[in-house]
Design an enzyme around this catalytic site. Structure first.
Site, mmCIF file in Angstrom:
data_model
loop_
_atom_site.group_PDB
_atom_site.id
_atom_site.type_symbol
_atom_site.label_atom_id
_atom_site.label_comp_id
_atom_site.label_asym_id
_atom_site.label_seq_id
_atom_site.Cartn_x
_atom_site.Cartn_y
_atom_site.Cartn_z
ATOM 1 C CB SER A 1 -0.873 -0.035 1.259
ATOM 2 O OG SER A 1 -1.867 0.945 1.188
ATOM 3 C CB CYS B 1 3.293 9.311 4.172
ATOM 4 S SG CYS B 1 1.949 10.003 3.193
ATOM 5 C CD GLN C 1 -1.972 7.026 -2.945
ATOM 6 O OE1 GLN C 1 -1.220 7.549 -2.136
ATOM 7 N NE2 GLN C 1 -3.086 6.408 -2.588
ATOM 8 C CE1 TYR D 1 -3.944 14.118 3.022
ATOM 9 C CE2 TYR D 1 -4.386 11.846 2.444
ATOM 10 C CZ TYR D 1 -3.827 12.780 3.290
ATOM 11 O OH TYR D 1 -3.146 12.373 4.414
ATOM 12 N NE ARG E 1 -5.660 3.295 -0.717
ATOM 13 C CZ ARG E 1 -4.693 2.813 0.063
ATOM 14 N NH1 ARG E 1 -4.085 3.611 0.932
ATOM 15 N NH2 ARG E 1 -4.314 1.558 -0.029
ATOM 16 C CG LEU F 1 -6.359 -2.481 11.161
ATOM 17 C CD1 LEU F 1 -7.397 -2.272 12.261
ATOM 18 C CD2 LEU F 1 -4.961 -2.518 11.765
HETATM 19 C C1 536 Z 1 -3.781 6.981 7.237
HETATM 20 N N1 536 Z 1 -2.908 7.934 6.654
HETATM 21 C C2 536 Z 1 -2.972 8.112 5.323
HETATM 22 C C3 536 Z 1 -2.143 8.966 4.652
HETATM 23 C C4 536 Z 1 -1.098 9.695 5.397
HETATM 24 C C5 536 Z 1 -1.378 9.837 6.834
HETATM 25 C C6 536 Z 1 -1.938 8.619 7.466
HETATM 26 C C7 536 Z 1 -2.296 9.118 3.203
HETATM 27 O O1 536 Z 1 -3.250 8.619 2.639
HETATM 28 N N2 536 Z 1 -1.386 9.768 2.554
HETATM 29 C C8 536 Z 1 -5.208 7.402 7.181
HETATM 30 C C9 536 Z 1 -6.165 6.467 6.879
HETATM 31 C C10 536 Z 1 -7.480 6.835 6.848
HETATM 32 C C11 536 Z 1 -7.841 8.122 7.133
HETATM 33 C C12 536 Z 1 -6.882 9.062 7.415
HETATM 34 C C13 536 Z 1 -5.565 8.707 7.441
#
Ligand code: 536
Length: 361
Positions: free
Chosen positions: A22, A25, A99, A182, A230, A301
């Site tokens: 996956s 970051c 991504q 995002y 995604r 998970l």
């Molecule tokens: C988990 N995260 C996802 C990130 C970076 C920070 C942590 C990303 O997609 N770039 C996450 C999962 C679900 C919701 C919020 C954050």
């Protein structure tokens, strides 16, 4: 039904099994460039047996980075820094994926291991972050600028330009980051998008930006290469984005040339309560696969080989994407194969430790 270690062919790309790394970051770049950290992080997971190795969220523009240390792909130097890594992943028998992301109103934040909050301009943060509407994600985030239609069109083109660079760098799969609150996800949700123009209001308007990005990327991304998206299947908030809309969106994205929907959840509503548990997002992948008739990926998970095998064998999803478990163990696919009684090819360099013991001399 196939199993976890059966191949998956999407367009012209055959993945050696159903396990993907996956996007995660790493908060380890300077100026968005890939470096030795990314080489070793991604490379060791290709050695470990994953079929598809995704870069972290890679920003299509400097201001689209979550943190100043995120990867980016907005110049030739960025393309070259990634192009050094891709052939190594290929040589391990894995496919390299990237991504593509824009963090929108969740940009310019500190790394998770630093005190939380927005990065001040004096420390390399940015003055202005973009979003559909001027609504902050949470108290310690910047209040975003509501984008004009011209600015929206520019970002669509930034995604297309990034896709061209990804092709030049040798990537075989692009995933559009339309999840976790995002920029693309911000447009989807009526809670973060209160626009009254062509990009807000109705489902059609809120999904317009996502559809335009997918279409623009598909225009420059070869017919023979897979395109993933995604999404957050739900944001766990009344009156917000939910599974029914996700199924509709998956149908629309399929029309735009998206091949697989990677089903995550959450991230757009800071107060949302998320019912975490083993495989908690798998039912979203199952519903979207069944009701939209598109390939899906399950993430969240997934830690156990029997659990991952069951997700694939029961037809809930077409692939699994592992995140934190692959940080704990880059060789998880090799271990899972042994646990499930499957033979997979090991790197020649490691064969003497492999399931068949030392090669004879
Ligand atoms: C988990 N995260 C996802 C990130 C970076 C920070 C942590 C990303 O997609 N770039 C996450 C999962 C679900 C919701 C919020 C954050």
């Amino acid at each position: 039904m196939p199993g976890l270690f059966d191949e998956l062919k999407i367009r012209g790309v055959t993945l050696r099994n159903r396990i993907a790394v996956s996007p995660m970051c790493q908060y380890s770049s300077a100026d968005g460039l890939a470096n030795d950290w990314h080489f070793v992080h991604l490379g060791s997971r290709a050695v470990g047996g994953a079929a598809l190795v995704f870069t972290e969220a890679t920003a299509v523009a400097p201001e689209g980075r979550i943190s100043p240390q995120d990867l980016g792909i907005w110049s030739d130097a960025h393309t070259e820094s990634l192009a050094r890594i891709v052939p190594f992943i290929d040589a391990q028998g894995a496919a390299a994926g990237i991504q593509l992301a824009h963090a929108g109103r969740k940009a310019s934040m500190r790394r998770p291991w630093e005190p939380s909050g927005a990065v001040p301009v004096s420390q390399g943060g940015w003055e202005k972050v973009d979003a559909p509407s001027a609504i902050a994600f949470a108290g310690d985030y910047l209040v975003p600028h509501a984008m004009t239609e011209t600015e929206i069109a520019n970002v669509v083109e930034l995604f297309a330009a990034a896709a061209k660079r990804a092709l030049a760098a040798g990537f075989k799969v692009i995933e559009l980051h339309a999840a976790h609150g995002y920029l693309i996800a911000e447009f989807l949700s009526p809670l973060s998008n209160t626009r009254t123009d062509r990009y807000g209001g109705s489902f059609e308007n809120r999904t317009r930006f996502a559809r335009e990005v997918a279409t623009a990327v598909r225009r420059v991304w070869p017919e023979s290469l897979p395109l993933f998206a995604r999404i957050s299947a739900t944001e766990y908030a009344a009156g917000g984005w939910d599974l029914a809309q996700s199924i509709e969106l998956a149908r629309a994205l399929k029309e735009c040339g998206v091949d697989l929907v990677d089903c995550s959840s959450g991230g757009n509503i800071s107060e949302a309560r998320i019912p975490l548990g083993p495989g908690y997002q798998v039912p979203f992948a199952e519903a979207i696969k069944r009701d939209a008739g598109i390939l899906t990926g399950a993430v969240g998970l997934i830690t156990d080989s029997a659990q991952a095998q069951m997700v694939i064998q029961s037809g809930q999803a077409d692939m699994v994407l592992l995140a934190r478990e692959l940080l704990r163990d880059p060789y998880w696919p090799m271990r899972a194969a042994r646990e499930l009684g499957q033979t997979i090819s090991w790197p020649a360099q490691y064969l003497r430790a492999g399931p068949k013991g030392a090669p004879r001399r």
